[in-house]
Design a protein around this motif. Sequence first.
Motif, PDB file in Angstrom:
ATOM      1  N   VAL A   1     -55.300  36.883 -26.275  1.00  0.00           N
ATOM      2  CA  VAL A   1     -54.159  36.652 -27.166  1.00  0.00           C
ATOM      3  C   VAL A   1     -53.456  37.968 -27.475  1.00  0.00           C
ATOM      4  N   HIS A   2     -54.232  39.037 -27.727  1.00  0.00           N
ATOM      5  CA  HIS A   2     -53.626  40.346 -28.004  1.00  0.00           C
ATOM      6  C   HIS A   2     -52.823  40.836 -26.800  1.00  0.00           C
ATOM      7  N   VAL A   3     -53.431  40.800 -25.619  1.00  0.00           N
ATOM      8  CA  VAL A   3     -52.756  41.293 -24.418  1.00  0.00           C
ATOM      9  C   VAL A   3     -51.523  40.445 -24.114  1.00  0.00           C
ATOM     10  N   TRP A   4     -51.670  39.146 -24.236  1.00  0.00           N
ATOM     11  CA  TRP A   4     -50.563  38.223 -23.959  1.00  0.00           C
ATOM     12  C   TRP A   4     -49.382  38.498 -24.884  1.00  0.00           C
ATOM     13  N   SER A   5     -49.654  38.687 -26.171  1.00  0.00           N
ATOM     14  CA  SER A   5     -48.588  38.908 -27.145  1.00  0.00           C
ATOM     15  C   SER A   5     -47.868  40.233 -26.895  1.00  0.00           C
ATOM     16  N   GLY A   6     -48.643  41.286 -26.647  1.00  0.00           N
ATOM     17  CA  GLY A   6     -48.026  42.580 -26.386  1.00  0.00           C
ATOM     18  C   GLY A   6     -47.187  42.564 -25.123  1.00  0.00           C
ATOM     19  N   ALA A   7     -47.701  41.909 -24.081  1.00  0.00           N
ATOM     20  CA  ALA A   7     -46.953  41.829 -22.824  1.00  0.00           C
ATOM     21  C   ALA A   7     -45.671  41.025 -23.003  1.00  0.00           C
ATOM     22  N   LEU A   8     -45.706  39.994 -23.848  1.00  0.00           N
ATOM     23  CA  LEU A   8     -44.501  39.191 -24.081  1.00  0.00           C
ATOM     24  C   LEU A   8     -43.390  40.043 -24.691  1.00  0.00           C
ATOM     25  N   VAL A   9     -43.726  40.816 -25.718  1.00  0.00           N
ATOM     26  CA  VAL A   9     -42.717  41.667 -26.354  1.00  0.00           C
ATOM     27  C   VAL A   9     -42.136  42.655 -25.337  1.00  0.00           C
ATOM     28  N   SER A  10     -43.021  43.267 -24.542  1.00  0.00           N
ATOM     29  CA  SER A  10     -42.564  44.224 -23.545  1.00  0.00           C
ATOM     30  C   SER A  10     -41.679  43.564 -22.494  1.00  0.00           C
ATOM     31  N   ASN A  11     -42.042  42.353 -22.074  1.00  0.00           N
ATOM     32  CA  ASN A  11     -41.256  41.684 -21.039  1.00  0.00           C
ATOM     33  C   ASN A  11     -39.896  41.218 -21.546  1.00  0.00           C
ATOM     34  N   VAL A  12     -39.790  40.916 -22.841  1.00  0.00           N
ATOM     35  CA  VAL A  12     -38.465  40.637 -23.405  1.00  0.00           C
ATOM     36  C   VAL A  12     -37.570  41.853 -23.206  1.00  0.00           C
ATOM     37  N   GLY A  13     -38.110  43.036 -23.519  1.00  0.00           N
ATOM     38  CA  GLY A  13     -37.346  44.257 -23.319  1.00  0.00           C
ATOM     39  C   GLY A  13     -37.041  44.523 -21.853  1.00  0.00           C
ATOM     40  N   THR A  14     -38.029  44.285 -20.992  1.00  0.00           N
ATOM     41  CA  THR A  14     -37.829  44.521 -19.557  1.00  0.00           C
ATOM     42  C   THR A  14     -36.722  43.636 -19.001  1.00  0.00           C
ATOM     43  N   TRP A  15     -36.697  42.363 -19.430  1.00  0.00           N
ATOM     44  CA  TRP A  15     -35.655  41.471 -18.925  1.00  0.00           C
ATOM     45  C   TRP A  15     -34.284  41.809 -19.511  1.00  0.00           C
ATOM     46  N   MET A  16     -34.251  42.379 -20.707  1.00  0.00           N
ATOM     47  CA  MET A  16     -32.987  42.895 -21.227  1.00  0.00           C
ATOM     48  C   MET A  16     -32.467  44.005 -20.315  1.00  0.00           C
ATOM     49  N   GLU A  17     -33.359  44.920 -19.940  1.00  0.00           N
ATOM     50  CA  GLU A  17     -32.964  46.007 -19.051  1.00  0.00           C
ATOM     51  C   GLU A  17     -32.566  45.477 -17.679  1.00  0.00           C
ATOM     52  N   THR A  18     -33.332  44.524 -17.141  1.00  0.00           N
ATOM     53  CA  THR A  18     -33.048  43.989 -15.804  1.00  0.00           C
ATOM     54  C   THR A  18     -31.663  43.364 -15.745  1.00  0.00           C
ATOM     55  N   LEU A  19     -31.343  42.539 -16.745  1.00  0.00           N
ATOM     56  CA  LEU A  19     -30.029  41.902 -16.744  1.00  0.00           C
ATOM     57  C   LEU A  19     -28.924  42.942 -16.942  1.00  0.00           C
ATOM     58  N   ALA A  20     -29.138  43.866 -17.881  1.00  0.00           N
ATOM     59  CA  ALA A  20     -28.104  44.869 -18.163  1.00  0.00           C
ATOM     60  C   ALA A  20     -27.815  45.721 -16.936  1.00  0.00           C
ATOM     61  N   LEU A  21     -28.863  46.151 -16.234  1.00  0.00           N
ATOM     62  CA  LEU A  21     -28.653  46.986 -15.054  1.00  0.00           C
ATOM     63  C   LEU A  21     -28.081  46.184 -13.889  1.00  0.00           C
ATOM     64  N   GLY A  22     -28.501  44.903 -13.761  1.00  0.00           N
ATOM     65  CA  GLY A  22     -27.947  44.064 -12.700  1.00  0.00           C
ATOM     66  C   GLY A  22     -26.455  43.859 -12.860  1.00  0.00           C
ATOM     67  N   VAL A  23     -26.028  43.581 -14.089  1.00  0.00           N
ATOM     68  CA  VAL A  23     -24.597  43.421 -14.363  1.00  0.00           C
ATOM     69  C   VAL A  23     -23.867  44.752 -14.150  1.00  0.00           C
TER      70      VAL A  23
END
Length: 433
Positions: free
Chosen positions: A21-43
């Motif tokens: 649960v700890h690892v899953w939660s931390g990875a979720l927060v990080s992946n929200v940020g990663t997908w923000m970066e992915t979309l921003a850089l793709g555009v």
Amino acid sequence: MPALHLSRFSSLRAFGHRDFVHVWSGALVSNVGTWMETLALGVFVTTVTGRAEATGGIAALTYLPAVVLSPVGGALADRFDRRTYVAVGTLVHALLAGILTVLAFTGRLTVPAVAIISFFNGCTSTLTNPAFSALISEIVPSKDLHSAVSLNSAQFNLGRIIGPALAAGVLATHGIAWALLINTLSFLAVLVALSRVRSSGRASALSRERLWPGIVRGARVAREDAGLFLVMMGTLAVSALVAPFIGLVPVFAIRVFHQGAAATSLLVAAQGVGAVLAAVMLGPLVAWFGRQRLLEACLLLIGPMAALYWMAPTLHLAALAIVGLGSLYMATLTGLNTSCQLRVPRELQARIHSLYSMMLGVGYAVGVWLQGALADRVGVRFVTTSAAVLLLALVLSLRLLRPRAFDATEAPSALVPASSRSPSVHLEGSGDL
């Protein structure tokens, strides 16, 4: 959630383990940020260059290091404490994200800079991901591994839903620099989560082989075991022929539907919705059909679904189609990845996962660049739909010419002594995973 309640929902059983649960939660927060970066850089790249080849090329650079570094990452992950190893990789990711953020705030962000940082991000991910996968295998018992893999994919795709939606809003109101800053800060969540994970107590079981012999041993097992070899080839085919739909989403939204960040966000989020739905349903589906039959069905269906997505006449129909494609893509990769992990002992899991990641990275890097380059010349829809049809032809050929080929993914590996396999692994196809 208590294990008693989770027993009714086989897809959620891994949530009964505190460290997961700890690892899953931390990875979720990080992946929200990663997908923000992915979309921003793709555009950013698509808007600045106007070329599908450039967008595909940048996406390919993230996965290109897997060609060389995946086996090294797997061997290293089997030699060191995985929690510490993942923490070091996370710090490097944060540093790279911070460089992009500074460049954006100072007005110096360029396509070459994005390309260079993407390449180093790919190197870091390639070296770190096998350790993260092996860490999941350590903190979750084997009987709940399929649930853990599914839920790990679900959190990645929840990030795919939340991140692009947030990115679209941030890009519209504050610009790309703030989207990149949020991603930089999101890595703190992973470090906090890892600090709360209890030691697995398996340090003595880590590999003491020298680096090169360890790499060779993992490659030999993957090559000579019929089930693992089929999984590796299936991963390569899916990643080369279908997976490029991920990196080419900005191209599809901007070049085909003549829209921008909002349309890109819609398609990326719709794929994430499909993947999360698949994660919830995988447990019951595995129990009903069995892992091997479900994997075979996903491989047969993912090509036609990809073709439907690429041929969608409107943005909203494309969004609906990518929900189905996201579901099948997530279910297919989960089935392939789980087959890899369950066929080998813990001391080989990181190395086998690294080879799986190498197939995924090599196929995606070549596929997304090649499809992007061809799309500039003969059209996005024609190239991507043809690739999807080719995958279907390959799977059908295997199914017709070797009707029992998929059985090899279910039986225990003959190359691994029974005494060294995880005792609770169930490989008989009853779905009790």
